[in-house]
Scaffold this motif. Structure first.
Motif, PDB file in Angstrom:
ATOM      1  N   UNK A 206     -17.283 -21.119-120.364  1.00 57.86           N
ATOM      2  CA  UNK A 206     -18.578 -20.481-120.113  1.00 57.86           C
ATOM      3  C   UNK A 206     -18.375 -19.220-119.293  1.00 57.86           C
ATOM      4  N   UNK A 207     -19.276 -18.281-119.505  1.00 59.89           N
ATOM      5  CA  UNK A 207     -19.303 -17.053-118.712  1.00 59.89           C
ATOM      6  C   UNK A 207     -20.432 -17.194-117.709  1.00 59.89           C
ATOM      7  N   UNK A 208     -20.089 -17.311-116.447  1.00 60.74           N
ATOM      8  CA  UNK A 208     -21.114 -17.538-115.421  1.00 60.74           C
ATOM      9  C   UNK A 208     -21.840 -16.264-115.014  1.00 60.74           C
ATOM     10  N   UNK A 209     -21.446 -15.116-115.554  1.00 58.74           N
ATOM     11  CA  UNK A 209     -22.062 -13.854-115.139  1.00 58.74           C
ATOM     12  C   UNK A 209     -23.553 -13.849-115.435  1.00 58.74           C
ATOM     13  N   UNK A 210     -23.940 -14.276-116.642  1.00 57.34           N
ATOM     14  CA  UNK A 210     -25.361 -14.299-116.994  1.00 57.34           C
ATOM     15  C   UNK A 210     -26.131 -15.226-116.069  1.00 57.34           C
ATOM     16  N   UNK A 211     -25.553 -16.404-115.813  1.00 53.79           N
ATOM     17  CA  UNK A 211     -26.226 -17.364-114.934  1.00 53.79           C
ATOM     18  C   UNK A 211     -26.437 -16.771-113.542  1.00 53.79           C
ATOM     19  N   UNK A 212     -25.411 -16.146-112.993  1.00 51.81           N
ATOM     20  CA  UNK A 212     -25.532 -15.544-111.664  1.00 51.81           C
ATOM     21  C   UNK A 212     -26.585 -14.441-111.645  1.00 51.81           C
ATOM     22  N   UNK A 213     -26.633 -13.652-112.719  1.00 52.89           N
ATOM     23  CA  UNK A 213     -27.652 -12.598-112.806  1.00 52.89           C
ATOM     24  C   UNK A 213     -29.056 -13.195-112.830  1.00 52.89           C
ATOM     25  N   UNK A 214     -29.214 -14.288-113.584  1.00 53.05           N
ATOM     26  CA  UNK A 214     -30.534 -14.908-113.692  1.00 53.05           C
ATOM     27  C   UNK A 214     -30.961 -15.569-112.390  1.00 53.05           C
TER      28      UNK A 214
END
Length: 286
Positions: free
Chosen positions: A163-171
């Motif tokens: 998984x790429x956590x970048x999107x989650x962190x942005x959200x």
């Protein structure tokens, strides 16, 4: 010198010598209170997809056990750390809306409460272990190419989707900032601010109170800070601020989950797989 003067000097010397002992026998500091029900009650949709402090405790315990096995297989010592008691771990959203617990405000103001006993013991043991490692042990444990810790992390992550956590962190950041601008949250901020003014404090919202430079000097909480934090917590309770703010953020997070369903399903699957593996490792070591 008279015998009376000599006896007086001996008594004074004895009193002075006893002072360190008296200090050592002074009452210990009061125990750190457990997280209050106000903090434990804050639950958000993203919690299902993120690693909570309790989840991380499980993962780290499993990693430590695997590293110990690996190090011993290489003929090297490794002292595994004592586990933290579940009841001592932080709730995931304890400080999300500032200070919400009366006892924490009363004791620590805006400062973060100290670690609970088992967490503090684990942290101290970890620092002691790190300081005592030889260079050979450090390389064997931490080297990125074949070190025991990277191997342990690979084992726990085996079979979990990437998984790429970048999107989650942005959200996480985006929905939190959006929640502060929601109409109902703006209204409750105003009510909280008016309550604080009546208590003698001028802040536009709870985050500005937490970020007051007077509380950020690195020292212990002052009486002034404690008064402000207690007023803050009381005004949150009187205005229902936490419930209103959490409801707004909960709605925004649910919208984000629906908009990025595949990404969130992957996050949940990766989290669940790693925790399942970690719990299996811990159970096998008992």
């Amino acid at each position: 010198m008279s015998e009376m003067s000599a006896r007086r000097r001996r008594r004074v010397a004895a009193l002075l010598a006893a002072l360190p002992l008296a200090a050592a026998c002074a009452s210990p500091p009061p125990p750190v209170p457990p997280p209050g029900e106000q903090a434990r009650a804050i639950s958000l949709p993203f919690d299902r997809y993120n690693f909570t402090p309790a989840d991380l405790s499980v993962i780290e315990r499993a990693e430590d056990l695997l590293v110990g096995d690996c190090m011993r297989s290489r003929g090297l010592a490794w002292e595994t750390l004592p586990p933290s008691a579940e009841e001592d771990l932080e709730p995931p959203n304890r400080r999300r809306y500032g200070v919400v617990e009366p006892e924490v405000a009363r004791r620590y103001g805006y400062h973060v409460a100290p670690d609970r006993p088992s967490v503090a013991r684990r942290s101290a043991a970890g620092e002691s272990r790190t300081a005592s490692l030889s260079e050979q042990q450090r390389r064997a444990a931490y080297d990125e190419r074949g070190g025991c810790l990277p191997r342990a992390r690979a084992r726990i992550g085996q079979g979990a989707p990437k998984v790429d956590s970048a999107l989650f962190n942005q959200l996480i950041t985006r929905t939190f900032e959006q929640s502060r601008r929601e109409a109902e949250v703006v209204r409750v901020f105003r009510a909280w601010s008016a309550c604080m003014r009546a208590e003698g404090w001028r802040y536009d919202d709870p985050l500005s109170a937490v970020a007051d430079q007077r509380w950020l000097d690195g020292g212990p909480a002052t009486e002034e800070e404690i008064r402000a934090a207690r007023a803050d917590e009381r005004c949150k309770a009187r205005t229902g601020l936490v419930a209103v703010w959490a409801a707004a953020e909960r709605r925004l997070q649910e919208d984000a989950v629906r908009a990025h369903r595949e990404a969130f399903e992957a996050l949940k699957a990766a989290k669940d797989r790693q925790l399942e593996t970690a719990r299996t490792i811990i159970a096998a070591a008992r």
